[in-house]
Design an enzyme around this catalytic site. Structure first.
Site, PDB file in Angstrom:
ATOM      1  N   HIS A   1       0.819  -1.219   0.000  1.00 54.75           N
ATOM      2  CA  HIS A   1       0.000   0.000   0.000  1.00 54.75           C
ATOM      3  C   HIS A   1       0.852   1.267   0.000  1.00 54.75           C
ATOM      4  O   HIS A   1       0.490   2.270   0.615  1.00 54.75           O
ATOM      5  CB  HIS A   1      -0.965  -0.011   1.192  1.00 54.75           C
ATOM      6  CG  HIS A   1      -2.021  -1.048   1.081  1.00 54.75           C
ATOM      7  ND1 HIS A   1      -2.759  -1.500   2.146  1.00 54.75           N
ATOM      8  CD2 HIS A   1      -2.473  -1.746   0.002  1.00 54.75           C
ATOM      9  CE1 HIS A   1      -3.605  -2.443   1.729  1.00 54.75           C
ATOM     10  NE2 HIS A   1      -3.446  -2.605   0.438  1.00 54.75           N
TER      11      HIS A   1
ATOM     12  N   ASP B   1      -9.550  -0.200 -11.693  1.00 58.94           N
ATOM     13  CA  ASP B   1      -8.453  -0.636 -10.821  1.00 58.94           C
ATOM     14  C   ASP B   1      -7.453  -1.426 -11.668  1.00 58.94           C
ATOM     15  O   ASP B   1      -7.716  -2.585 -12.000  1.00 58.94           O
ATOM     16  CB  ASP B   1      -9.066  -1.505  -9.702  1.00 58.94           C
ATOM     17  CG  ASP B   1      -8.053  -1.898  -8.644  1.00 58.94           C
ATOM     18  OD1 ASP B   1      -6.916  -1.409  -8.679  1.00 58.94           O
ATOM     19  OD2 ASP B   1      -8.430  -2.714  -7.766  1.00 58.94           O
TER      20      ASP B   1
ATOM     21  N   HIS C   1      -1.348 -11.712  -1.030  1.00 58.59           N
ATOM     22  CA  HIS C   1      -2.736 -11.233  -1.130  1.00 58.59           C
ATOM     23  C   HIS C   1      -3.537 -12.152  -2.045  1.00 58.59           C
ATOM     24  O   HIS C   1      -2.998 -13.102  -2.599  1.00 58.59           O
ATOM     25  CB  HIS C   1      -2.785  -9.776  -1.606  1.00 58.59           C
ATOM     26  CG  HIS C   1      -2.159  -9.513  -2.939  1.00 58.59           C
ATOM     27  ND1 HIS C   1      -2.780  -9.813  -4.129  1.00 58.59           N
ATOM     28  CD2 HIS C   1      -0.956  -8.974  -3.284  1.00 58.59           C
ATOM     29  CE1 HIS C   1      -2.003  -9.456  -5.136  1.00 58.59           C
ATOM     30  NE2 HIS C   1      -0.882  -8.955  -4.653  1.00 58.59           N
TER      31      HIS C   1
ATOM     32  N   HIS D   1     -10.979  -9.044  -6.280  1.00 58.77           N
ATOM     33  CA  HIS D   1     -12.078  -8.569  -5.421  1.00 58.77           C
ATOM     34  C   HIS D   1     -13.163  -8.045  -6.334  1.00 58.77           C
ATOM     35  O   HIS D   1     -12.920  -7.750  -7.511  1.00 58.77           O
ATOM     36  CB  HIS D   1     -11.574  -7.466  -4.464  1.00 58.77           C
ATOM     37  CG  HIS D   1     -10.805  -6.367  -5.145  1.00 58.77           C
ATOM     38  ND1 HIS D   1     -11.420  -5.316  -5.771  1.00 58.77           N
ATOM     39  CD2 HIS D   1      -9.471  -6.187  -5.345  1.00 58.77           C
ATOM     40  CE1 HIS D   1     -10.502  -4.520  -6.297  1.00 58.77           C
ATOM     41  NE2 HIS D   1      -9.298  -5.034  -6.071  1.00 58.77           N
TER      42      HIS D   1
ATOM     43  N   HIS E   1     -13.060  -1.831  -3.585  1.00 60.38           N
ATOM     44  CA  HIS E   1     -13.321  -3.165  -3.024  1.00 60.38           C
ATOM     45  C   HIS E   1     -14.829  -3.188  -2.811  1.00 60.38           C
ATOM     46  O   HIS E   1     -15.330  -2.751  -1.785  1.00 60.38           O
ATOM     47  CB  HIS E   1     -12.551  -3.393  -1.724  1.00 60.38           C
ATOM     48  CG  HIS E   1     -11.060  -3.359  -1.935  1.00 60.38           C
ATOM     49  ND1 HIS E   1     -10.162  -3.122  -0.935  1.00 60.38           N
ATOM     50  CD2 HIS E   1     -10.325  -3.542  -3.057  1.00 60.38           C
ATOM     51  CE1 HIS E   1      -8.935  -3.163  -1.437  1.00 60.38           C
ATOM     52  NE2 HIS E   1      -9.010  -3.405  -2.717  1.00 60.38           N
TER      53      HIS E   1
ATOM     54  N   GLU F   1      -5.594  -9.995 -10.234  1.00 59.98           N
ATOM     55  CA  GLU F   1      -4.381  -9.256  -9.908  1.00 59.98           C
ATOM     56  C   GLU F   1      -3.320 -10.066  -9.154  1.00 59.98           C
ATOM     57  O   GLU F   1      -2.970  -9.740  -8.018  1.00 59.98           O
ATOM     58  CB  GLU F   1      -4.731  -8.011  -9.103  1.00 59.98           C
ATOM     59  CG  GLU F   1      -5.661  -8.226  -7.920  1.00 59.98           C
ATOM     60  CD  GLU F   1      -5.892  -6.922  -7.152  1.00 59.98           C
ATOM     61  OE1 GLU F   1      -4.903  -6.286  -6.747  1.00 59.98           O
ATOM     62  OE2 GLU F   1      -7.064  -6.547  -6.969  1.00 59.98           O
TER      63      GLU F   1
ATOM     64  N   TYR G   1       6.334 -10.527  -4.828  1.00 63.77           N
ATOM     65  CA  TYR G   1       7.065  -9.447  -4.140  1.00 63.77           C
ATOM     66  C   TYR G   1       8.208 -10.071  -3.360  1.00 63.77           C
ATOM     67  O   TYR G   1       7.970 -10.885  -2.460  1.00 63.77           O
ATOM     68  CB  TYR G   1       6.120  -8.693  -3.190  1.00 63.77           C
ATOM     69  CG  TYR G   1       4.789  -8.383  -3.836  1.00 63.77           C
ATOM     70  CD1 TYR G   1       4.609  -7.226  -4.600  1.00 63.77           C
ATOM     71  CD2 TYR G   1       3.722  -9.285  -3.740  1.00 63.77           C
ATOM     72  CE1 TYR G   1       3.394  -6.974  -5.231  1.00 63.77           C
ATOM     73  CE2 TYR G   1       2.513  -9.045  -4.373  1.00 63.77           C
ATOM     74  CZ  TYR G   1       2.346  -7.885  -5.110  1.00 63.77           C
ATOM     75  OH  TYR G   1       1.151  -7.643  -5.736  1.00 63.77           O
TER      76      TYR G   1
ATOM     77  N   ARG H   1       3.102  -6.718 -10.010  1.00 57.37           N
ATOM     78  CA  ARG H   1       1.672  -7.070  -9.975  1.00 57.37           C
ATOM     79  C   ARG H   1       1.098  -6.692 -11.333  1.00 57.37           C
ATOM     80  O   ARG H   1       1.511  -5.668 -11.911  1.00 57.37           O
ATOM     81  CB  ARG H   1       0.934  -6.343  -8.844  1.00 57.37           C
ATOM     82  CG  ARG H   1      -0.561  -6.648  -8.824  1.00 57.37           C
ATOM     83  CD  ARG H   1      -1.278  -6.267  -7.508  1.00 57.37           C
ATOM     84  NE  ARG H   1      -1.265  -4.855  -7.192  1.00 57.37           N
ATOM     85  CZ  ARG H   1      -0.475  -4.275  -6.294  1.00 57.37           C
ATOM     86  NH1 ARG H   1       0.387  -4.995  -5.601  1.00 57.37           N
ATOM     87  NH2 ARG H   1      -0.527  -2.972  -6.069  1.00 57.37           N
TER      88      ARG H   1
ATOM     89  N   GLU I   1      -2.746  -6.247 -12.981  1.00 58.37           N
ATOM     90  CA  GLU I   1      -4.160  -6.230 -12.561  1.00 58.37           C
ATOM     91  C   GLU I   1      -5.061  -5.713 -13.672  1.00 58.37           C
ATOM     92  O   GLU I   1      -4.823  -4.643 -14.223  1.00 58.37           O
ATOM     93  CB  GLU I   1      -4.317  -5.324 -11.326  1.00 58.37           C
ATOM     94  CG  GLU I   1      -5.764  -5.153 -10.887  1.00 58.37           C
ATOM     95  CD  GLU I   1      -5.899  -4.371  -9.585  1.00 58.37           C
ATOM     96  OE1 GLU I   1      -5.040  -3.525  -9.296  1.00 58.37           O
ATOM     97  OE2 GLU I   1      -6.885  -4.617  -8.871  1.00 58.37           O
TER      98      GLU I   1
HETATM   99  N1  GLY Z   1      -5.942  -0.787  -5.773  1.00 63.21           N
HETATM  100  C1  GLY Z   1      -6.453  -1.596  -4.753  1.00 63.21           C
HETATM  101  C2  GLY Z   1      -6.439  -2.999  -5.111  1.00 63.21           C
HETATM  102  O1  GLY Z   1      -5.864  -3.377  -6.096  1.00 63.21           O
HETATM  103  O2  GLY Z   1      -7.032  -3.807  -4.454  1.00 63.21           O
HETATM  104 MN    MN Z   2      -7.522  -4.399  -6.985  1.00 66.93          MN
HETATM  105 MN    MN Z   3      -5.283  -2.125  -7.698  1.00 63.74          MN
END
Ligand code: GLY
Ligand code: MN
Ligand code: MN
Length: 449
Positions: A250, A278, A357, A361, A368, A391, A395, A412, A414
């Protein structure tokens, strides 16, 4: 007329239809009254406020974007939708801008009745009286909870007049979450456009990136495109994370000087008319993927491809995640990041050291978004109209037992997917994703973006 231009284009039919559907759900469960407030304006410092953003549930039902507003929906033989909003006020409109006022809002947004917000405390007890159930969002905001309780107590205090308060309170958000989970055609149209704008912004960021720049210069390129293309703001704080910062999930400081040899991870999406996009892309600051950075990039891309193959109606929520994990875990073994067998590193969760993670989502009005992931204990089944992100990432923080060539690599990738009747549609394809496409976008520079 000094109504803002974009609102004059707003089609209120989907909002009216959602209110009717919620009222039908409530009626089918014995009736009652739903009360949904918009968000509270918050002070940032002294007399400066944070930019106002309406509440997602409230706006989903109303399309009404002003602060200080509450919608009351009464189920029954003659269902009714009532708006409470700010009154017209020439003095305040000179300073702060246009207000619809109750009469204007009723007409423009299709409510049955509308009153000034100052009347809410007086009228709410009457509206709650003799209703079997109060549908509201308890715990959403302390002042709001207290206000609703005061209204309930006012009904109770009037018991000798023969009125009774609702005998139970239910969370209206549970009903709305299910409705919000399946996007209608008007929502998908906005989300497609949000995906295009964000995809183009990522292309612009790639085209603008060079060694020797600061992360915030690239953040500025994203914001530049978001606003130029008509979106209102980023949907969440943009992550522009170079070098070791890509391993901070984050990270939002965006203030590091980027060097030749760094990777840059950008997680950013715009909000358009209340809907989030996103997208994450990761690319080398110098425009050329090479060595272990390229190996990890190709691995994450393969994991994303495997996850995407599992997104279609009938698939379970967790299946794309499992598919991504399998590819990532095998890659971690092949590259010497993990030891053992595939089954063991998945079963013991060893892969989580580098992939901590989940693979996606729900996406919608909130980044989210609303909607449960399990039903009766099982992962829910994907249905047409659901929108989700895909996504996967990897890391690698420095550690003595990790080959040094991999240190500080964070990747990442996404994208945003709409489940369709026969598969899925990706709405973020405009952001270059393959090694070849990214390198080309970076070579082209801003002239091609
Ligand atoms: N940008 C927030 C996420 O990818 O969950
Ligand atoms: Mn996301
Ligand atoms: Mn994101």
């Amino acid at each position: 007329m000094n109504t803002p231009l974009d609102l004059s284009m707003l089609d209120i039919a989907p909002f009216r239809e959602r209110r009717e559907r919620l009222l039908a759900h409530i009626a089918a469960q014995g009736g009652g009254v739903a009360v949904v407030p918009t968000a509270v304006e918050r002070a940032r410092n002294r007399d400066t406020s944070f930019p106002f953003r309406y509440d997602s549930y409230f706006h989903y039902l109303t399309g009404f974007g002003e602060p200080e507003a509450v919608v009351v929906l009464i189920a029954g033989d003659t269902p009714k939708s009532i708006l409470f909003c700010r009154e017209k006020n020439e003095e305040r409109e000179i300073w702060d801008g246009y207000r619809h006022g109750p009469d204007g809002a009723r007409e423009r947004f299709g409510f049955d009745e509308a009153y000034t917000i100052g009347d809410l405390d007086l009228r709410l007890p009457e509206l709650l009286a003799n209703q079997p159930v109060l549908w509201c969002s308890l715990g959403y905001e302390n002042d709001w909870d207290a206000r609703v309780m005061r209204a309930l107590n006012a009904v109770r205090a009037n018991a000798r007049a023969g009125t009774v308060p609702p005998h139970s309170i239910r969370d209206v958000r549970a009903e709305l979450d299910e409705m919000r989970l399946i996007k209608d055609a008007s929502e998908l149209a906005v989300m497609r456009r949000a995906g295009e704008i964000s995809g183009d912004a990522h292309r612009r960021a790639m085209a603008a990136t060079r060694p020797g720049q600061y992360e915030y210069e690239i953040e500025a390129e994203l914001i530049h495109h978001f606003r130029r293309a008509g979106s209102q703001s980023p949907a969440y704080p943009s992550i522009v994370a170079s070098g070791p910062n890509a391993c901070v999930l984050h990270y939002v400081e965006n203030d590091r000087l980027m060097a030749d040899g760094d990777l840059l991870l950008i997680d950013a999406g715009c909000e358009l008319d209340g809907y989030a996009s996103d997208i994450t892309r990761t690319f080398p600051v110098n425009g050329r993927f090479a060595g272990p950075q390229r190996d990890i990039y190709e691995l994450v891309l393969a994991a994303q491809t495997a996850a995407k193959a599992e997104i279609h109606p009938g698939s379970h929520w967790n299946t794309p995640h499992d598919a991504a994990v399998k590819v990532l875990a095998q890659g971690m073994l092949d590259l010497g990041l993990l030891m053992g067998t595939l089954d063991a590193v998945i079963e013991q969760g060893d892969f989580r050291r580098f992939y901590m993670h989940r693979t996606g989502h729900w996406l919608g009005r909130d980044v989210h978004d609303a909607g449960e992931y399990k039903r009766d204990g099982d992962w829910r089944v994907l249905e047409p109209g659901m929108v989700l992100t895909v996504e996967p990432g990897c890391y690698i923080r420095p550690a003595p037992d990790v080959p040094e060539a991999f240190w500080n690599i964070g990747v990442r990738i996404e994208d945003d997917a709409v489940v369709t009747t026969d598969g899925c549609e990706y709405i973020t394809e405009r952001a270059p994703r393959t090694v070849a496409d990214i390198e080309e976008a970076m070579r082209e520079g801003l002239d091609g973006a």
